[in-house]
Design a protein around this motif. Structure first.
Motif, PDB file in Angstrom:
ATOM      1  N   ASN A 188      25.969  -2.049 -15.333  1.00 42.19           N
ATOM      2  CA  ASN A 188      26.634  -1.407 -14.181  1.00 42.19           C
ATOM      3  C   ASN A 188      28.077  -1.004 -14.473  1.00 42.19           C
ATOM      4  OD1 ASN A 188      24.217  -2.123 -12.755  1.00 42.19           O
ATOM      5  ND2 ASN A 188      25.078  -4.176 -12.514  1.00 42.19           N
ATOM      6  N   MET A 189      28.474  -1.053 -15.780  1.00 40.95           N
ATOM      7  CA  MET A 189      29.826  -0.649 -16.148  1.00 40.95           C
ATOM      8  C   MET A 189      29.791   0.260 -17.374  1.00 40.95           C
ATOM      9  SD  MET A 189      32.063  -4.116 -15.429  1.00 40.95           S
ATOM     10  CE  MET A 189      33.576  -3.282 -14.945  1.00 40.95           C
ATOM     11  N   ALA A 190      28.854   1.184 -17.385  1.00 36.54           N
ATOM     12  CA  ALA A 190      28.714   2.087 -18.530  1.00 36.54           C
ATOM     13  C   ALA A 190      29.914   3.011 -18.682  1.00 36.54           C
ATOM     14  CB  ALA A 190      27.436   2.915 -18.396  1.00 36.54           C
ATOM     15  N   SER A 191      30.684   3.169 -17.606  1.00 35.02           N
ATOM     16  CA  SER A 191      31.888   4.004 -17.663  1.00 35.02           C
ATOM     17  C   SER A 191      33.127   3.178 -18.001  1.00 35.02           C
ATOM     18  CB  SER A 191      32.103   4.703 -16.316  1.00 35.02           C
ATOM     19  OG  SER A 191      32.402   3.737 -15.310  1.00 35.02           O
ATOM     20  N   ASP A 192      32.928   1.888 -18.274  1.00 36.02           N
ATOM     21  CA  ASP A 192      34.004   0.886 -18.427  1.00 36.02           C
ATOM     22  C   ASP A 192      34.557   0.457 -17.080  1.00 36.02           C
ATOM     23  OD1 ASP A 192      33.833   0.549 -21.126  1.00 36.02           O
ATOM     24  OD2 ASP A 192      35.578   1.763 -21.635  1.00 36.02           O
ATOM     25  N   GLY A 193      33.968   0.957 -15.998  1.00 38.58           N
ATOM     26  CA  GLY A 193      34.349   0.530 -14.662  1.00 38.58           C
ATOM     27  C   GLY A 193      33.118   0.416 -13.797  1.00 38.58           C
ATOM     28  N   LEU A 194      33.259  -0.215 -12.635  1.00 40.40           N
ATOM     29  CA  LEU A 194      32.130  -0.323 -11.709  1.00 40.40           C
ATOM     30  C   LEU A 194      32.377   0.605 -10.524  1.00 40.40           C
ATOM     31  CD1 LEU A 194      29.927  -3.200 -10.788  1.00 40.40           C
ATOM     32  CD2 LEU A 194      31.038  -2.032  -8.894  1.00 40.40           C
TER      33      LEU A 194
ATOM     34  N   SER B  78      22.894   1.131 -17.072  1.00 44.62           N
ATOM     35  CA  SER B  78      22.510   0.257 -18.170  1.00 44.62           C
ATOM     36  C   SER B  78      23.760  -0.255 -18.883  1.00 44.62           C
ATOM     37  CB  SER B  78      21.624   1.013 -19.168  1.00 44.62           C
ATOM     38  OG  SER B  78      20.446   1.463 -18.533  1.00 44.62           O
ATOM     39  N   ALA B  79      23.597  -1.346 -19.616  1.00 43.46           N
ATOM     40  CA  ALA B  79      24.717  -1.919 -20.355  1.00 43.46           C
ATOM     41  C   ALA B  79      25.160  -0.969 -21.460  1.00 43.46           C
ATOM     42  CB  ALA B  79      24.320  -3.262 -20.946  1.00 43.46           C
ATOM     43  N   LEU B  80      26.457  -0.920 -21.676  1.00 40.75           N
ATOM     44  CA  LEU B  80      27.016  -0.120 -22.756  1.00 40.75           C
ATOM     45  C   LEU B  80      26.848  -0.883 -24.061  1.00 40.75           C
ATOM     46  CD1 LEU B  80      28.678   2.534 -23.197  1.00 40.75           C
ATOM     47  CD2 LEU B  80      30.714   1.087 -23.194  1.00 40.75           C
ATOM     48  N   GLN B  81      26.202  -0.274 -25.031  1.00 40.41           N
ATOM     49  CA  GLN B  81      25.966  -0.933 -26.310  1.00 40.41           C
ATOM     50  C   GLN B  81      27.260  -1.006 -27.134  1.00 40.41           C
ATOM     51  OE1 GLN B  81      23.001  -2.434 -27.136  1.00 40.41           O
ATOM     52  NE2 GLN B  81      22.563  -1.910 -24.995  1.00 40.41           N
ATOM     53  N   PRO B  82      27.351  -1.994 -28.049  1.00 41.78           N
ATOM     54  CA  PRO B  82      28.565  -2.110 -28.862  1.00 41.78           C
ATOM     55  C   PRO B  82      28.884  -0.804 -29.579  1.00 41.78           C
ATOM     56  CG  PRO B  82      27.141  -4.005 -29.196  1.00 41.78           C
ATOM     57  CD  PRO B  82      26.354  -3.036 -28.382  1.00 41.78           C
ATOM     58  N   ASP B  83      30.160  -0.416 -29.536  1.00 45.96           N
ATOM     59  CA  ASP B  83      30.660   0.790 -30.208  1.00 45.96           C
ATOM     60  C   ASP B  83      30.129   2.085 -29.607  1.00 45.96           C
ATOM     61  OD1 ASP B  83      32.077  -0.826 -32.042  1.00 45.96           O
ATOM     62  OD2 ASP B  83      30.305  -1.000 -33.312  1.00 45.96           O
ATOM     63  N   ALA B  84      29.406   1.996 -28.497  1.00 51.98           N
ATOM     64  CA  ALA B  84      28.929   3.214 -27.846  1.00 51.98           C
ATOM     65  C   ALA B  84      30.050   3.838 -27.028  1.00 51.98           C
ATOM     66  CB  ALA B  84      27.728   2.908 -26.953  1.00 51.98           C
ATOM     67  N   THR B  85      29.989   5.128 -26.866  1.00 57.00           N
ATOM     68  CA  THR B  85      30.991   5.839 -26.066  1.00 57.00           C
ATOM     69  C   THR B  85      30.655   5.692 -24.589  1.00 57.00           C
ATOM     70  OG1 THR B  85      31.309   7.459 -27.833  1.00 57.00           O
ATOM     71  CG2 THR B  85      32.067   8.068 -25.626  1.00 57.00           C
ATOM     72  N   PRO B  86      31.628   5.274 -23.765  1.00 59.82           N
ATOM     73  CA  PRO B  86      31.352   5.135 -22.332  1.00 59.82           C
ATOM     74  C   PRO B  86      30.891   6.457 -21.716  1.00 59.82           C
ATOM     75  CG  PRO B  86      33.430   4.094 -22.902  1.00 59.82           C
ATOM     76  CD  PRO B  86      32.987   4.853 -24.119  1.00 59.82           C
TER      77      PRO B  86
ATOM     78  N   ALA C  90      29.985  -8.183 -12.177  1.00 57.67           N
ATOM     79  CA  ALA C  90      29.436  -6.827 -12.193  1.00 57.67           C
ATOM     80  C   ALA C  90      28.027  -6.816 -12.772  1.00 57.67           C
ATOM     81  CB  ALA C  90      30.345  -5.907 -12.996  1.00 57.67           C
ATOM     82  N   ASN C  91      27.799  -7.638 -13.778  1.00 57.47           N
ATOM     83  CA  ASN C  91      26.499  -7.668 -14.438  1.00 57.47           C
ATOM     84  C   ASN C  91      25.433  -8.325 -13.574  1.00 57.47           C
ATOM     85  OD1 ASN C  91      25.025  -7.452 -17.263  1.00 57.47           O
ATOM     86  ND2 ASN C  91      24.567  -9.494 -16.478  1.00 57.47           N
ATOM     87  N   TYR C  92      25.773  -9.441 -12.939  1.00 59.24           N
ATOM     88  CA  TYR C  92      24.760 -10.234 -12.239  1.00 59.24           C
ATOM     89  C   TYR C  92      24.699  -9.995 -10.730  1.00 59.24           C
ATOM     90  CZ  TYR C  92      24.129 -12.930 -16.531  1.00 59.24           C
ATOM     91  OH  TYR C  92      23.852 -13.317 -17.817  1.00 59.24           O
ATOM     92  N   SER C  93      25.800  -9.603 -10.129  1.00 59.56           N
ATOM     93  CA  SER C  93      25.822  -9.426  -8.676  1.00 59.56           C
ATOM     94  C   SER C  93      26.759  -8.265  -8.308  1.00 59.56           C
ATOM     95  CB  SER C  93      26.297 -10.729  -8.006  1.00 59.56           C
ATOM     96  OG  SER C  93      26.098 -10.689  -6.619  1.00 59.56           O
TER      97      SER C  93
END
Length: 309
Positions: free
Chosen positions: A74-80, A92-100, A176-179
């Motif tokens: 829920n923070m793929a943009s680096d924010g919620l 979805s979760a942002l993967q390591p080193d992935a671009t937001p 943000a991840n769980y609730s």
């Protein structure tokens, strides 16, 4: 005739000098042996101590450098992002080193897109939240605005070694991840009795108490473990680097230089942090400008026609 007296059996001056030389030589030899023995012990001790230091440093490095893990859901943009009803937009979760992936702002020009970059140790962030938190919540609840909150940790070194800034941002990521629908309430709660700079701030146990006190009731066990394990520590560091290095999408600024950085439809608010009316006026003005831009279209010029003859 005999002479009455005793014979002088004392060592002569030369004998005493020779004896002194022998004794001095013996002492020098013994001292040299002692010095060599101490040197061996000292070198051995230094070697053991150095080995101990190497082991300790290695353990610290192994414990501090963990394999990169995906960011929070829920923070793929680096924010919620929160929309109408203060409901989180799930991603979805942002993967390591992935671009937001930047959130798409409302294109109609009728909904204010508010974005806030916060550090939970920043006193000015506390002022902005205390002044504007309730009215932002009302706007988002009614659908008049969206709010996207970006926790970053630029003040990690200002908490007497406890890294409170980093740990608080990690706790926000855990919620943000769980609730995610409880994120706004937890974000606001972190500014109540906010720790001061250059203090140790809240402990992990204190952060867990804030989670519960803010009304989060979903996945409390998982959130508590996430806080103590600092699950999203590497993500917070990466998100902070991305924010401070830029670029900042959908905005007129290149990077985050300080907190709070507040953007409304991409424009930075630089007014008073203690005047809710001034911020409300800025939001209204920004939305009006966005609406004018979205509705302004060029009117086609009719093609010239030749009358029939």
């Amino acid at each position: 005739m005999t002479t009455d007296g005793t014979s002088d059996n004392r060592p002569s001056k030369n004998q005493r000098r020779d004896a002194a030389r022998k004794k001095a030589k013996q002492l020098r030899v013994e001292q040299q042996k002692k010095d060599r023995r101490n040197k061996i012990f000292l070198q051995g001790g230094i070697g053991v101590a150095a080995l101990g230091i190497v082991v300790v440093v290695a353990l610290v490095i192994m414990n501090s450098i963990r394999p990169a893990v995906p960011g929070p859901a829920n923070m793929a943009s680096d924010g919620l992002l929160l929309g109408e009803g203060l409901t989180a937009v799930t991603t979805s979760a942002l993967q390591p080193d992935a671009t937001p992936v930047a959130s798409k702002p409302d294109a109609t020009g009728t909904v204010a897109n508010i974005r806030v970059y916060v550090d939970y140790l920043c006193p000015f962030c506390g002022e902005f939240e205390t002044t504007n938190g309730d009215q932002i919540a009302q706007w988002v609840e009614s659908g008049a605005a969206t709010v996207e909150i970006h926790p970053i940790a630029i003040l990690t070194g200002r908490s007497a070694g406890s890294q409170y800034s980093l740990r608080a941002a990690n706790a926000a990521a855990c919620v943000a991840n769980y609730s995610p629908d409880d994120f706004y309430a937890f974000n606001s709660a972190l500014f109540v009795d906010q720790p001061e700079e250059n203090t140790v701030g809240r402990s992990d146990s204190d952060l867990q108490d804030v989670v519960k006190a803010s009304g989060v009731s979903k996945s409390l066990s998982e959130i508590n473990t996430c806080i103590t394990d600092e699950t999203y520590k590497s993500w917070v560091i990466a998100a902070t680097d991305r924010a401070t290095n830029g670029p900042i999408p959908n905005s007129a600024i290149s990077a985050i230089a300080s907190t709070p950085t507040v953007l409304v439809d991409g424009k930075q608010y630089q007014g008073s942090l203690k005047d809710p009316k001034e911020f409300a006026a800025f939001v209204l003005q920004s939305v009006g400008e966005s609406y004018s831009t979205s509705t302004s279209t060029s009117t086609p010029t009719p093609a010239a026609t030749t009358p029939a003859g």
